[in-house]
Design an enzyme around this catalytic site. Structure first.
Site, short mmCIF file in Angstrom:
data_model
loop_
_atom_site.label_atom_id
_atom_site.label_comp_id
_atom_site.label_asym_id
_atom_site.label_seq_id
_atom_site.Cartn_x
_atom_site.Cartn_y
_atom_site.Cartn_z
N SER A 121 0.83 -1.21 0.00
CA SER A 121 0.00 0.00 0.00
C SER A 121 0.87 1.26 0.00
O SER A 121 2.01 1.25 0.45
CB SER A 121 -0.90 0.01 1.24
OG SER A 121 -1.65 -1.18 1.30
N1 SAM Z 1 -0.24 -4.88 4.00
C1 SAM Z 1 0.49 -5.23 2.82
C2 SAM Z 1 1.88 -4.66 2.78
O1 SAM Z 1 2.28 -3.96 3.73
O2 SAM Z 1 2.60 -4.95 1.82
C3 SAM Z 1 -0.24 -4.92 1.55
C4 SAM Z 1 -1.51 -5.69 1.43
S1 SAM Z 1 -2.11 -5.90 -0.20
C5 SAM Z 1 -2.82 -4.34 -0.51
C6 SAM Z 1 -3.47 -6.97 0.20
C7 SAM Z 1 -3.07 -8.37 0.58
O3 SAM Z 1 -4.22 -9.06 1.09
C8 SAM Z 1 -2.54 -9.20 -0.58
O4 SAM Z 1 -1.27 -9.70 -0.28
C9 SAM Z 1 -3.58 -10.35 -0.70
O5 SAM Z 1 -3.03 -11.57 -1.11
C10 SAM Z 1 -4.09 -10.42 0.72
N2 SAM Z 1 -5.38 -11.06 0.89
C11 SAM Z 1 -6.51 -10.97 0.15
N3 SAM Z 1 -7.49 -11.73 0.68
C12 SAM Z 1 -6.98 -12.29 1.81
C13 SAM Z 1 -7.50 -13.16 2.82
N4 SAM Z 1 -8.76 -13.62 2.80
N5 SAM Z 1 -6.69 -13.53 3.83
C14 SAM Z 1 -5.40 -13.10 3.89
N6 SAM Z 1 -4.85 -12.27 2.96
C15 SAM Z 1 -5.64 -11.87 1.95
#
Ligand code: SAM
Length: 207
Positions: free
Chosen positions: A53
């Site tokens: 993000s």
């Molecule tokens: N917080 C992260 C960082 O600091 O790099 C960025 C997050 S990215 C915008 C969103 C993440 O949520 C992705 O890696 C995606 O694979 C994960 N995601 C989506 N659905 C999910 C779920 N049900 N459980 C865990 N992770 C999930």
């Protein structure tokens, strides 16, 4: 670039959060080929079709959560591990961040990044974070970095009374929502429009 990022945040974001971001080496959480862009204020690709993000979004979500020393935090959507690392700084060595990610390759990537950054109070778990992580519940704070169609009930249930949960919610239009658990139920605050990747899982969107 880092100084510019910090300058942009100062005055808009609490000093505690800005100082935590100053201490957290964002360049270690992006792929080597784009490290020169690490402090630009937009999301960056981290592989597997996912993103880290934008710095201002990490700052706003940390600010809204009001993280304090010693808190236990659940982070849903580990990605690169950067957001978890900033929160780990804010809860200090007595606190702990449990971070859950559904894509196995990103679990490995985040664990490596956190190890290289020397961060010891984050545990990365593989799984569907839309169901929360009941093993370590209840949590003082829950951070969700992916958009859900509505606030997942298991996450609300895994929040302590007095606890706070921040999550982007929506389908076409997404909004950052803060849920505060009180002894009477749940209060909601709305914190403006955002753009996130979808939360995919039992209490999120279908693949
Ligand atoms: N917080 C992260 C960082 O600091 O790099 C960025 C997050 S990215 C915008 C969103 C993440 O949520 C992705 O890696 C995606 O694979 C994960 N995601 C989506 N659905 C999910 C779920 N049900 N459980 C865990 N992770 C999930």
């Amino acid at each position: 670039m880092k100084d510019e990022m910090l300058k942009m945040l100062r005055g808009n974001i609490s000093d505690r959060v800005v100082e935590a971001m100053e201490r957290t080496p964002r360049e270690l959480f992006v792929p080597e080929s784009i490290r020169y862009m690490a402090y630009e204020d937009h999301p960056l690709p981290i592989g597997e079709g996912q993103t880290i993000s934008a710095p201002h979004m990490v700052a706003i979500m940390c600010d809204v959560l009001d993280l304090r020393d010693g808190m236990k935090v659940l982070d849903v959507g580990t990605g690169s591990g950067y957001h978890a690392a900033v929160m780990a700084d804010l809860v200090g060595p007595e606190g702990h961040v449990y971070s859950i990610e559904r894509i196995p390759e990103l679990v490995v990537y985040a664990r490596r990044n956190l190890r290289e950054a020397g961060i010891e109070n984050v545990t990365v778990v593989e799984g569907d974070g839309s169901c929360g992580l009941p093993d370590h519940a209840p949590y003082d704070r829950i951070n969700v970095a992916a958009t859900a169609p509505k606030v997942p009930e298991p996450l609300k249930e895994q929040l302590k009374v007095g606890g706070k949960l921040v999550i982007p919610v929506g389908t076409c239009y997404q909004e950052l929502v803060l849920v505060i658990r009180t002894d009477r139920g749940f209060d909601l605050e709305h914190h403006g429009g955002v753009v996130f990747v979808p939360l995919i899982g039992d209490h999120g969107f279908e693949i």
